[in-house]
Design a protein around this motif. Structure first.
Motif, PDB file in Angstrom:
ATOM      1  N   VAL A  71      46.119 -10.068  70.223  1.00  0.00           N
ATOM      2  CA  VAL A  71      46.364  -9.063  71.409  1.00  0.00           C
ATOM      3  C   VAL A  71      45.402  -8.000  71.408  1.00  0.00           C
ATOM      4  O   VAL A  71      45.261  -7.378  70.531  1.00  0.00           O
ATOM      5  CB  VAL A  71      47.887  -8.503  71.054  1.00  0.00           C
ATOM      6  CG1 VAL A  71      48.524  -7.531  72.117  1.00  0.00           C
ATOM      7  CG2 VAL A  71      49.169  -9.705  70.897  1.00  0.00           C
ATOM      8  N   ILE A  72      44.885  -7.769  72.761  1.00  0.00           N
ATOM      9  CA  ILE A  72      44.205  -6.612  72.891  1.00  0.00           C
ATOM     10  C   ILE A  72      44.760  -5.374  73.236  1.00  0.00           C
ATOM     11  O   ILE A  72      45.529  -5.491  74.617  1.00  0.00           O
ATOM     12  CB  ILE A  72      42.912  -7.012  73.773  1.00  0.00           C
ATOM     13  CG1 ILE A  72      42.218  -8.202  73.266  1.00  0.00           C
ATOM     14  CG2 ILE A  72      42.053  -5.596  73.957  1.00  0.00           C
ATOM     15  CD1 ILE A  72      40.929  -8.582  74.247  1.00  0.00           C
ATOM     16  N   GLU A  73      44.909  -4.216  72.713  1.00  0.00           N
ATOM     17  CA  GLU A  73      45.618  -3.255  73.027  1.00  0.00           C
ATOM     18  C   GLU A  73      44.850  -2.051  73.478  1.00  0.00           C
ATOM     19  O   GLU A  73      43.989  -1.819  72.614  1.00  0.00           O
ATOM     20  CB  GLU A  73      46.845  -2.767  71.914  1.00  0.00           C
ATOM     21  CG  GLU A  73      47.782  -1.938  72.382  1.00  0.00           C
ATOM     22  CD  GLU A  73      48.918  -1.796  71.237  1.00  0.00           C
ATOM     23  OE1 GLU A  73      48.823  -0.796  70.704  1.00  0.00           O
ATOM     24  OE2 GLU A  73      49.553  -2.625  70.891  1.00  0.00           O
ATOM     25  N   GLU A  74      45.005  -1.642  74.696  1.00  0.00           N
ATOM     26  CA  GLU A  74      44.099  -0.197  75.171  1.00  0.00           C
ATOM     27  C   GLU A  74      44.757   1.037  74.696  1.00  0.00           C
ATOM     28  O   GLU A  74      45.965   1.440  74.872  1.00  0.00           O
ATOM     29  CB  GLU A  74      44.027  -0.295  76.559  1.00  0.00           C
ATOM     30  CG  GLU A  74      43.152   0.629  77.045  1.00  0.00           C
ATOM     31  CD  GLU A  74      42.854   0.553  78.283  1.00  0.00           C
ATOM     32  OE1 GLU A  74      42.514   1.517  79.225  1.00  0.00           O
ATOM     33  OE2 GLU A  74      42.858  -0.524  79.078  1.00  0.00           O
ATOM     34  N   THR A  75      44.148   1.489  73.577  1.00  0.00           N
ATOM     35  CA  THR A  75      44.636   2.912  72.929  1.00  0.00           C
ATOM     36  C   THR A  75      43.940   4.154  73.298  1.00  0.00           C
ATOM     37  O   THR A  75      44.372   5.138  73.025  1.00  0.00           O
ATOM     38  CB  THR A  75      44.511   2.799  71.662  1.00  0.00           C
ATOM     39  OG1 THR A  75      43.097   2.752  71.074  1.00  0.00           O
ATOM     40  CG2 THR A  75      45.281   1.438  71.067  1.00  0.00           C
ATOM     41  N   GLY A  76      42.672   3.910  73.935  1.00  0.00           N
ATOM     42  CA  GLY A  76      42.019   5.005  74.174  1.00  0.00           C
ATOM     43  C   GLY A  76      41.373   5.469  72.766  1.00  0.00           C
ATOM     44  O   GLY A  76      41.419   4.692  71.806  1.00  0.00           O
ATOM     45  N   ALA A  77      40.393   6.337  72.827  1.00  0.00           N
ATOM     46  CA  ALA A  77      39.708   6.672  71.686  1.00  0.00           C
ATOM     47  C   ALA A  77      40.463   7.240  70.509  1.00  0.00           C
ATOM     48  O   ALA A  77      41.413   8.011  70.794  1.00  0.00           O
ATOM     49  CB  ALA A  77      38.746   7.787  71.864  1.00  0.00           C
ATOM     50  N   ILE A  78      40.323   6.929  69.327  1.00  0.00           N
ATOM     51  CA  ILE A  78      41.126   7.123  68.210  1.00  0.00           C
ATOM     52  C   ILE A  78      40.254   7.924  67.417  1.00  0.00           C
ATOM     53  O   ILE A  78      39.020   7.503  66.770  1.00  0.00           O
ATOM     54  CB  ILE A  78      41.641   5.800  67.467  1.00  0.00           C
ATOM     55  CG1 ILE A  78      42.537   5.080  68.297  1.00  0.00           C
ATOM     56  CG2 ILE A  78      42.397   6.208  66.008  1.00  0.00           C
ATOM     57  CD1 ILE A  78      43.178   3.870  67.697  1.00  0.00           C
ATOM     58  N   LYS A  79      40.584   9.159  67.046  1.00  0.00           N
ATOM     59  CA  LYS A  79      39.928   9.982  66.222  1.00  0.00           C
ATOM     60  C   LYS A  79      40.777  10.663  65.141  1.00  0.00           C
ATOM     61  O   LYS A  79      41.690  10.971  65.305  1.00  0.00           O
ATOM     62  CB  LYS A  79      39.386  11.510  67.139  1.00  0.00           C
ATOM     63  CG  LYS A  79      38.531  10.878  68.168  1.00  0.00           C
ATOM     64  CD  LYS A  79      37.891  12.259  69.089  1.00  0.00           C
ATOM     65  CE  LYS A  79      37.111  11.518  70.167  1.00  0.00           C
ATOM     66  NZ  LYS A  79      36.404  12.365  70.769  1.00  0.00           N
ATOM     67  N   ALA A  80      40.003  10.480  63.664  1.00  0.00           N
ATOM     68  CA  ALA A  80      40.605  11.263  62.621  1.00  0.00           C
ATOM     69  C   ALA A  80      40.994  12.601  63.086  1.00  0.00           C
ATOM     70  O   ALA A  80      40.004  13.269  63.439  1.00  0.00           O
ATOM     71  CB  ALA A  80      39.772  10.769  61.270  1.00  0.00           C
TER      72      ALA A  80
END
Length: 103
Positions: free
Chosen positions: A93-102
């Motif tokens: 499943v491809i899930e659009e999350t936006g950029a993930i930043k620590a």
């Protein structure tokens, strides 16, 4: 004497053939055994992370079955082509999350 040597040779050849056949069956069993979802993620996550836009991978559920989630910043035609629809019988499943930043 020659007859004894020929019989010995035939027995040795048959034994070697049986051992090779057994080894081939074991290899076949190992290759057809389904990997766990964790093993699939360990094997492929580094490859998927090299695809532009991929932010991470995870285990998930789809239709009450285990699936692989690949998180992307934006779904694009390019990443749809490069990300498989399934791996080792697990749906992806491809899930659009936006950029993930620590933090």
């Amino acid at each position: 004497m020659l007859r004894t040597a020929i019989i010995f040779f035939l027995i040795a050849a048959a034994s070697a053939s049986a051992q090779n056949s057994s080894a081939q069956k074991q290899d076949s069993i190992r290759h057809t055994a389904k990997m766990t979802i964790t093993e699939v993620l360990e094997k492929y996550t580094d490859k998927w992370m090299k695809i532009r836009g991929v932010q991470g991978t995870a285990e998930g559920r789809k239709n009450d079955k285990a699936c692989i989630i690949i998180m992307v910043d934006h779904i694009t035609p390019t990443n749809r082509k490069r990300i498989p629809k399934s791996v080792d019988s697990y749906d992806v499943v491809i899930e659009e999350t936006g950029a993930i930043k620590a933090r």
